[in-house]
Design an enzyme around this catalytic site. Sequence first.
Site, PDB file in Angstrom:
ATOM      1  CE  LYS A  54      -0.347  -0.372   5.037  1.00  0.00           C
ATOM      2  NZ  LYS A  54      -1.169  -0.893   6.146  1.00  0.00           N
TER       3      LYS A  54
ATOM      4  NE  ARG B  66      -6.728   0.040  10.793  1.00  0.00           N
ATOM      5  CZ  ARG B  66      -5.496  -0.071  10.321  1.00  0.00           C
ATOM      6  NH1 ARG B  66      -4.655   0.950  10.381  1.00  0.00           N
ATOM      7  NH2 ARG B  66      -5.072  -1.203   9.789  1.00  0.00           N
TER       8      ARG B  66
ATOM      9  CE1 TYR C  26      12.768  31.772   6.823  1.00  0.00           C
ATOM     10  CE2 TYR C  26      12.667  29.394   6.564  1.00  0.00           C
ATOM     11  CZ  TYR C  26      12.608  30.664   6.019  1.00  0.00           C
ATOM     12  OH  TYR C  26      12.384  30.826   4.679  1.00  0.00           O
TER      13      TYR C  26
ATOM     14  CG  MET D  82       9.426  24.215   1.144  1.00  0.00           C
ATOM     15  SD  MET D  82       8.461  25.329   0.116  1.00  0.00           S
ATOM     16  CE  MET D  82       7.372  26.074   1.326  1.00  0.00           C
TER      17      MET D  82
END
Length: 379
Positions: free
Chosen positions: A43, A137, A259, A318
Amino acid sequence: MSTDSDCAELAGGRLDIDLAAIVANWRDLDRRSRPGRAAAVVKADAYGLGAARVVPALVAAGCETFFVALPAEGAAIRPHAAGARIFVLEGAHAGSVGVLRGHGLIPALASMDQVRLWAEKGGGAPCALQVDTGMNRLGLDVDEAVRLAGDGGLCARLTIVHLMSHFACADEPDDPLNRRQVETFRQAVAAFGDVESSLSNSAGVLGGGAFGHAITRPGIALYGGEAVNGLANPMRPVVRLDARIVQVRSARAGETVSYGAAHRLSRDSRIAIASVGYADGYPRSGSGAGVPLRDAVGEGHAGFVGGHRAPLLGRVTMDLTCFDVTDVPEEALAGGRIELIGPNRPLDDVARACGTIGYEILTGLGPRYRRRYPNESGH
Ligand SMILES: *Cc1c(COP(=O)(O)O)cnc(C)c1O
């Protein structure tokens, strides 16, 4: 004129995926599943590694059964596994019956509504049944499953070829829920006579094999990830990620990096700027100073340059991430690359540094990497 391969060389990171290691891991898990057999869970594009490459390698190695999450994933691998059984873990719903039947996919029916739908619309095609034994689930409750087994009318309209359940805590082998799930699932299976069944995921296989079922469903262990907490990982590593170093710069003690000016240099430093960031799935939570997680998990990401450790400085951005290479010799830096996942920096160390699991790192690997399959033949 520039070519695609020139562009590939310019990618920010190079992701090497070792298909021979995936095949070796599958064979190992298959042996551990005896007298059962291992299927392969592919998957999420084979946990981010490329189902179109992984599936043919496993088919060539003898894997005959695959599990995907979604019908579209099953349809996508069907051309690579013409004769294989492909189970779809989300089961069937009104909108997916056509795709399931068109590609010969086997839905792992997850509720009585799905069971009735397939009885009506499935045309007698094979289906599997999920039984929920403690995960809450997907799946029928055990009572529902036993009732279905006794409903001759409904069963006559279904070709149930497989029963499955899923462990909630197989990564913690001593959790008492494991034992309860094994017992509960056994009751459900007994109600159906001799239908094939599966219970173990990777951790289940490593902890106890197939638990008496004919099939196992390993995923993460195929791809080299840790499955069982606190157990040395017996699987071969599969993924190596090297980022390109765009620039090496010098900075003075007292200056700040990235940052938020969250990291202040304690010494005059050399900083390598790597061309990889959170847009590539290199999580921002693995930042050095400046993310709350650092209070709980001491160390952030680190890279290795020519085998020398280079801790991450400040925040992951990023597209770019800063690493401290002050202690890395110049010759090593000349290679122009930094290892972010590999022999010096295992996948699960990266995961721990950002407070997550190897599964999430693999499935998050971004589309900007140059992907290479150095052992394509796979066996
Ligand atoms: C994802 C999944 C697996 C594989 O689990 P791993 O921990 O990756 O081995 C097996 N069974 C089900 C139902 C799953 O959803």
